[in-house]
Design a protein around this motif. Sequence first.
Motif, short mmCIF file in Angstrom:
data_model
loop_
_atom_site.label_atom_id
_atom_site.label_comp_id
_atom_site.label_asym_id
_atom_site.label_seq_id
_atom_site.Cartn_x
_atom_site.Cartn_y
_atom_site.Cartn_z
N ARG A 146 26.01 -37.32 78.39
CA ARG A 146 24.91 -37.01 77.35
C ARG A 146 25.09 -35.60 76.71
NH1 ARG A 146 18.78 -37.07 78.59
NH2 ARG A 146 18.70 -35.12 77.83
N TRP A 147 24.81 -35.64 75.34
CA TRP A 147 24.92 -34.35 74.77
C TRP A 147 23.98 -34.42 73.45
CZ3 TRP A 147 28.33 -38.62 74.35
CH2 TRP A 147 28.26 -39.12 73.14
N LYS A 148 23.73 -33.25 73.06
CA LYS A 148 23.01 -32.93 71.95
C LYS A 148 23.73 -32.89 70.65
CE LYS A 148 19.26 -30.22 73.91
NZ LYS A 148 18.42 -28.86 73.76
N ASP A 149 23.46 -33.52 69.64
CA ASP A 149 24.03 -33.74 68.47
C ASP A 149 23.91 -32.07 67.31
OD1 ASP A 149 21.86 -33.77 66.98
OD2 ASP A 149 21.92 -35.91 66.60
N SER A 150 24.53 -32.48 66.31
CA SER A 150 24.54 -31.15 65.72
C SER A 150 23.10 -30.66 65.05
CB SER A 150 25.49 -31.31 64.37
OG SER A 150 25.14 -32.54 63.59
N THR A 151 22.33 -31.92 65.20
CA THR A 151 20.82 -31.34 64.79
C THR A 151 20.09 -30.62 66.06
OG1 THR A 151 19.86 -33.34 65.38
CG2 THR A 151 20.73 -33.29 63.26
N TYR B 194 19.15 -34.78 71.54
CA TYR B 194 19.85 -35.76 72.30
C TYR B 194 20.43 -36.74 71.69
CZ TYR B 194 19.85 -32.67 76.46
OH TYR B 194 19.95 -31.71 77.34
N ASN B 195 21.71 -37.31 71.84
CA ASN B 195 22.26 -38.53 71.33
C ASN B 195 21.32 -39.47 71.94
OD1 ASN B 195 23.58 -40.79 70.98
ND2 ASN B 195 25.60 -39.91 70.93
N THR C 214 32.01 -31.38 61.43
CA THR C 214 31.27 -32.44 61.06
C THR C 214 31.50 -32.68 59.73
OG1 THR C 214 29.07 -31.39 60.39
CG2 THR C 214 29.34 -31.85 62.71
N TRP D 150 26.34 -30.37 76.42
CA TRP D 150 27.14 -31.71 76.98
C TRP D 150 27.15 -31.83 78.57
CZ3 TRP D 150 32.45 -33.17 74.16
CH2 TRP D 150 32.81 -34.54 74.78
#
Length: 151
Positions: A33-38, A41-42, A118, A129
């Motif tokens: 799992r990862w944090k997105d550009s905002t 978390y995805n 992006t 991540w």
Amino acid sequence: MKTITKPFILALIAVLGYSCCPRPSFEGCYITRWKDSTGAYNPVSSPMYIKVLGSQVTGAWGVEGNSGQLRGTLSNNGYELTGEWAAPLFSSPSYQGKIWLTLSATGDRFDGTWNGGTPRGTVHTRMEWSGRRVDCDSIPEHKYLKTIAGP
């Protein structure tokens, strides 16, 4: 008869302990799992397959139709991986960036960060991540991920 000294015993235990127990390897399958550009978390956990050949690492994550690749180098101790990611693939126009991952001492998980490009510009902040190791047979995408993980 000579007496065995405490330092000798400790050194012997250290040598035997090191040689009997191989250190964990990044190679294998993970649920990540990862944090997105905002910074959120995805919402969907993603399967990942990592292959190690010497100090070189290749890998892939995602599901068919929504996946990416990674490639990088292991540190001398085998616990730090630095490299690049690309989605969908390095061989096509894609989003790309850098990764920094660290394997836990037990080898059951990694934690790290990513950043990169992006459509709205470059993400300069490192985002989280992480992954936990799973049996490759437990993820249906394993065979697909293995085919795009690179040499």
